[in-house]
Design an enzyme around this catalytic site. Sequence first.
Site, short mmCIF file in Angstrom:
data_model
loop_
_atom_site.label_atom_id
_atom_site.label_comp_id
_atom_site.label_asym_id
_atom_site.label_seq_id
_atom_site.Cartn_x
_atom_site.Cartn_y
_atom_site.Cartn_z
N ARG A 61 -31.28 13.59 58.55
CA ARG A 61 -29.84 12.70 58.06
C ARG A 61 -30.31 11.79 56.94
O ARG A 61 -29.57 11.16 56.24
CB ARG A 61 -29.22 11.91 59.22
CG ARG A 61 -27.87 11.24 58.81
CD ARG A 61 -26.92 11.24 60.01
NE ARG A 61 -27.70 10.65 61.32
CZ ARG A 61 -27.96 9.46 61.57
NH1 ARG A 61 -28.08 8.41 60.63
NH2 ARG A 61 -28.52 9.24 62.74
N TYR A 114 -6.37 17.01 43.10
CA TYR A 114 -6.45 17.78 44.05
C TYR A 114 -5.82 17.45 45.16
O TYR A 114 -5.70 16.37 45.62
CB TYR A 114 -7.98 18.12 44.30
CG TYR A 114 -8.18 18.76 45.51
CD1 TYR A 114 -8.05 20.50 45.45
CD2 TYR A 114 -8.82 18.34 46.46
CE1 TYR A 114 -8.26 21.04 46.64
CE2 TYR A 114 -9.05 19.07 47.68
CZ TYR A 114 -8.67 20.37 47.72
OH TYR A 114 -8.91 21.27 48.92
N ASP A 179 -13.45 13.66 38.47
CA ASP A 179 -13.73 14.62 39.32
C ASP A 179 -13.90 16.06 38.33
O ASP A 179 -12.84 16.27 37.70
CB ASP A 179 -12.65 14.96 40.19
CG ASP A 179 -12.65 16.09 40.94
OD1 ASP A 179 -13.43 17.31 40.54
OD2 ASP A 179 -12.13 16.21 42.16
N LYS A 204 -17.33 25.11 44.80
CA LYS A 204 -16.43 25.91 43.50
C LYS A 204 -17.59 26.55 42.72
O LYS A 204 -18.26 27.37 43.09
CB LYS A 204 -15.16 25.00 42.91
CG LYS A 204 -14.65 24.01 43.86
CD LYS A 204 -13.70 24.99 44.71
CE LYS A 204 -13.14 24.07 46.13
NZ LYS A 204 -12.30 22.85 45.68
C1 LIG Z 1 -11.85 21.66 46.30
C2 LIG Z 1 -11.58 20.51 45.42
C3 LIG Z 1 -11.80 19.35 46.15
C4 LIG Z 1 -12.26 19.17 47.65
O1 LIG Z 1 -13.61 19.95 47.82
P1 LIG Z 1 -14.16 20.43 49.23
O2 LIG Z 1 -15.39 21.09 48.81
O3 LIG Z 1 -13.04 21.51 49.37
O4 LIG Z 1 -14.11 19.36 50.06
C5 LIG Z 1 -12.08 18.32 45.30
N1 LIG Z 1 -11.68 18.23 43.87
C6 LIG Z 1 -11.33 19.54 43.45
C7 LIG Z 1 -11.04 19.43 41.94
C8 LIG Z 1 -11.29 20.62 44.10
O5 LIG Z 1 -10.80 21.89 43.59
#
Ligand SMILES: *Cc1c(COP(=O)(O)O)cnc(C)c1O
Length: 404
Positions: A61, A114, A179, A204
Site C-alpha cells: 500500500r 464527466y 482532466d 480509457k
Molecule cells: C471515465 C472518466 C473518469 C472516471 O474514471 P474511472 O477510471 O472510470 O474511475 C473521469 N474523467 C473522464 C473524462 C472519464 O471519461
Amino acid sequence: MTSFDTLAAHAGREDLVHLGVHALPLDLSSTYPLAHPDADALSLESLAGGGPPTASAVYARLFNPTVARFERGLAALEGAEEAVAFASGMAALTACLMAARERGDHVVAVRPLYGGSDHLLASGMLGMKVDFVDAGAVGSAVREETALVIVETPANPTLGLVDIGRVVREARGAPVLVDNTFATPVLQRPIAHGAAAALHSATKYLGGHGDVLGGVVATNASFAAALRRVRVATGAVLHPLAGYLLHRGLATLPLRVRASQEGARVLARRLAAHHAVRRVFYPELPGGDPRGVLGRQMAGGGGILSFEVADAATAARVLSHVRLMTPAVSLGSTDTLIQAPAAFTHRVVDPRVREATAIAEGMLRVAVGVEDPEDLWADLAEALAAAEAVDSDVRGRGVMAAAV
Ligand SMILES: *Cc1c(COP(=O)(O)O)cnc(C)c1O
C-alpha cells in the site's frame, strides 16, 4: 529532445538494463523483507510522508515498483515532475480533492464534466464547497481559499474546448487541475499551459484495450507527495498488474490515438452531412473550436465525437442496430464504443444541468477505436437507416390508430 513517440516507447523503462530484463517486470508482493530493520523503519517513515522508499518498500500500500515505473513513464509524457497512480480515475480525483484540502475547502469546477466527476463534486461527499461555472467565469468564482480549479477539455460528452492558459490566468494562483482523459498527452499537455496537474482515467486511452481500471495524476513534486500521503492513508492503490498493463499501453498510445482520431474525423464529417443527424459535436467541425484552441493547445480534435438524433427513442434504436460498434460506456479502447450520455454516463447529472450543457436525450457519443473508418461508417449508416425505418413505421401505425 527525444520525440514524443520515442519517449512513449521508452519512458519509465530506464532501470530495465540494470535489472537485466527487457520486458516490464511485474512485482506482485504484498509485503517486502525487512533485512535492515533500522533503515527499513526510516523507509516506512519516508513512504508514509509521501516520499520515496529509502530502503525496503515495506508494504504494497506504500509502494510498488511496477506501478512506480508506469508513473515515471506517464510523468515523462505529460512533461511533469512526477505522477501518482490510483485504483481508478474517480479514486484519483478524490485524492486530488483530499490533498487540496491542505490549501482550503473551496473548489471551482467548470461544467460540463464527466458525469461521475460532476456527481462527486455536487454530492458534497468530501466536504468541499464547490462552485460550478462556465469556463469564462472562473475569474469571478475564485476566492482566497480556493484550493483547486477543475476543468475538463475536451469536455465529456460535448467535446467543448477550454483554453487552459486563460483559466490558469483567471485562477490567480489557485492550482488548476485538467482532466486530460479525452486528449491524452499525445494531443495535449496541460502542464505546459500552466496547469498544476493533469488527471487521467487511465481506464480509457492509456490502458487502451478495455481490460484495466486505473487513474493517474501528473503534477509537481510537492502535490505528488500530498497525493501519495492520501493514497497511503486511504488505500486506493493501483494494482501492480494494472500498472504493468498501463505501462505497456503507453508504448502504443501515440499510434492508437492517431488512428482513433483519423476515424473520428471521417465519422464526424459524414454525420454532419446526414439527414437524420441534427447536430455533430467534434472540435474540428466549423464552430467546434470557438476559442482557437486547436493547433495551439491541442494537436487535433481527438478520437471522440457526439451527435444528436431526433429523440431518446431514436438514439436507443441506433444503439440496438449497430453490429460492429459495441453499445457500451467507456472509451479509448481499440474497438469502437457507442452510448447515449443522457441515459448512461450522465444519468447521475441533474436533468436541468444536462439541458443547460447541451446534453440532449437524443445525443449519442462515439468513442472511435482503431478499426478501418469505412467499416465504422457502414455500420453507423446502417444503424441510422434502421432506426429511421422503425421511426416511420411507428408514425404510420399512429396515423392508422387515429383513423380508426
Ligand atoms: C471515465 C472518466 C473518469 C472516471 O474514471 P474511472 O477510471 O472510470 O474511475 C473521469 N474523467 C473522464 C473524462 C472519464 O471519461
